[in-house]
Scaffold this active site. Structure first.
Site, short mmCIF file in Angstrom:
data_model
loop_
_atom_site.label_atom_id
_atom_site.label_comp_id
_atom_site.label_asym_id
_atom_site.label_seq_id
_atom_site.Cartn_x
_atom_site.Cartn_y
_atom_site.Cartn_z
N CYS A 1 -47.44 -72.53 88.13
CA CYS A 1 -48.42 -73.22 87.30
C CYS A 1 -48.17 -74.71 87.25
CB CYS A 1 -48.38 -72.67 85.89
SG CYS A 1 -48.30 -70.89 85.89
N ASN B 1 -39.33 -67.14 83.65
CA ASN B 1 -39.99 -66.95 84.93
C ASN B 1 -39.33 -67.69 86.08
OD1 ASN B 1 -41.36 -68.82 82.96
ND2 ASN B 1 -42.20 -69.63 84.86
N GLY C 1 -51.85 -63.32 80.80
CA GLY C 1 -50.73 -63.79 79.99
C GLY C 1 -51.04 -65.06 79.22
C1 LIG Z 1 -47.26 -65.80 84.78
C2 LIG Z 1 -46.76 -66.05 83.40
C3 LIG Z 1 -47.66 -66.32 82.34
C4 LIG Z 1 -49.14 -66.48 82.55
O1 LIG Z 1 -49.78 -65.27 82.85
P1 LIG Z 1 -51.22 -65.32 83.56
O2 LIG Z 1 -51.66 -63.89 83.55
O3 LIG Z 1 -51.00 -65.85 84.94
O4 LIG Z 1 -52.09 -66.20 82.73
C5 LIG Z 1 -47.14 -66.49 81.08
N1 LIG Z 1 -45.81 -66.41 80.85
C6 LIG Z 1 -44.92 -66.15 81.83
C7 LIG Z 1 -43.47 -66.05 81.50
C8 LIG Z 1 -45.37 -65.97 83.14
O5 LIG Z 1 -44.48 -65.74 84.11
#
Ligand SMILES: *Cc1c(COP(=O)(O)O)cnc(C)c1O
Length: 386
Positions: free
Chosen positions: A324, A150, A71
């Protein structure tokens, strides 16, 4: 002690079917899909099957799917890929509650001379669309807005956002990482130019994701090298990860209706149970539309991190918000943007369910939480914190 895992917005377990699908590619099928010989070349077919499955999950065409490492990379590829196509446009619009993959990137872009508008949210975590309309300027390159938050699970009105962007001729990037697989996404119905998704949030392994790029939209790559992913994302493809992501997308599409119905009932039971059993608790972003699997609460007079540690000692895994950012002891930027006071925001706990969450686990959680919250509250009182 078995673990009660309620942190599925941070990551999910790998589905058994996904693991099965990956294994041959860790064993005998290790060829490079770009090789001219059959040993490698035959793998190309497995990549395109995975691409079809990921495309089907979001109503896209396979040629609109570009595999990435996740992501975060997809969000970076989308935003920077658009900005570097036309360097005369130096303004982007986003929201104050985005994931760090967008927010931290935007702060970096500001240092490089890009103007960023951060749209506010109201106390329910929702957007005011007239703020979006007013924010668009002649030099706006892109609007970047997440589909589902999230931390709270709040869903933004992407259909309306899309209409505004279309009317104004502005490209729209959507961070769909939390929404995909939990809320129906059909890009034949909602016009979006770029959409970021991630494997490990839908029961694939970590380290794989995709960026949907609508047919006809041009972006510059972040890396330069070979012609993999039609040059948008050079580098030998992580075949096992991509195959696993394809399988996970197939499973998500098959079971999304059933899974989201069940998770919604379980989440509502959890929410009601917590509010009944634990006084002075508020729900963050509890109004519909929201994700079926997410519950964010603030326990008054509770230090969230202390509670999470105590929960952890009792085999319950949840989080205070974004994984994060959670090594920092600062209150959540999402809750602050919703107008939650700093002290209340410190008491935030997010529960994230998955398709594997059982009713028994919800009951166990409900039986254990009140005593844990009481304990943290009594400790807090003793050290004299107001
Ligand atoms: C987890 C997340 C990401 C990041 O994705 P990764 O695959 O962990 O890099 C980005 N945006 C949202 C809304 C997320 O929940």
């Amino acid at each position: 002690m078995n673990t009660l895992y309620f942190d599925n917005n941070a990551t999910t377990c790998v589905a058994p079917e996904v693991k099965e699908a990956i294994l041959p590619f860790l064993e005998e099928r290790y060829g490079n899909p770009s090789s001219p010989h059959h040993f490698g070349g035959s793998i190309e077919g497995d990549l395109s099957t995975a691409r079809q499955k990921v495309a089907a999950l979001i109503g896209a065409s396979p040629k609109e799917i570009f595999f990435t490492s996740g992501g975060t990379e997809s969000d970076n590829l989308a935003i920077r890929g658009v900005l570097s196509m036309d360097t005369t446009r130096k303004h982007i619009v986003t929201t104050a509650v985005e994931h760090s993959a967008v927010l931290v990137q935007c702060r970096e872009l500001e240092k490089m001379g890009i103007d960023v508008t951060y749209l506010p949210v109201d106390s329910e975590g929702t957007l005011n669309l007239s703020d979006l309309e007013k924010s668009i300027r002649p030099d706006t390159a892109l609007v970047s807005i997440m589909w589902a938050n999230n931390e709270t699970g709040v869903l933004f009105p992407i259909d309306e956002v899309s209409r505004i962007c279309q009317d104004r001729g502005i490209l729209l990037h959507v961070d769909g990482v939390q929404a995909v697989g939990k809320a129906p996404i059909d890009l034949t119905q909602t016009r979006i130019d770029l959409l970021a998704i991630s494997g490990h949030k839908i029961h694939a392994p970590k380290g794989v994701g995709a960026l949907y790029v609508r047919s006809g939209i041009k972006i510059k790559p972040l890396f330069w090298g070979g012609n993999q992913e039609r040059g948008r994302r050079p580098g030998t493809e992580p075949v096992p990860m991509i195959v696993g992501f394809g399988k996970a997308a197939e499973l998500a599409l098959e079971s999304i209706r059933e899974d989201s119905g069940r998770m919604r009932l379980q989440r509502d039971t959890l929410e009601r149970g917590i509010l009944e059993r634990i006084p002075d608790t508020i729900v963050n972003g509890g109004k519909d539309p929201r994700l079926p699997n997410t519950l964010s609460v603030c326990f008054d007079r509770v230090e969230g991190e202390a509670l999470l540690m105590l929960m952890d000692q009792n085999g319950i895994v949840a989080s205070s918000g974004s994984a994060c950012l959670s090594h920092k002891l600062e209150p959540s930027h999402v809750l602050l943007a919703m107008g939650v006071g700093e002290e209340t925001a410190q008491g935030a706990v997010r529960f994230g369910l998955s398709r594997y969450t059982s009713d028994e686990e919800i009951q166990q959680l409900l039986e254990t939480m009140p005593a844990l919250v009481d304990k943290v509250r009594s400790l807090t009182r003793r050290v004299g914190r107001s």
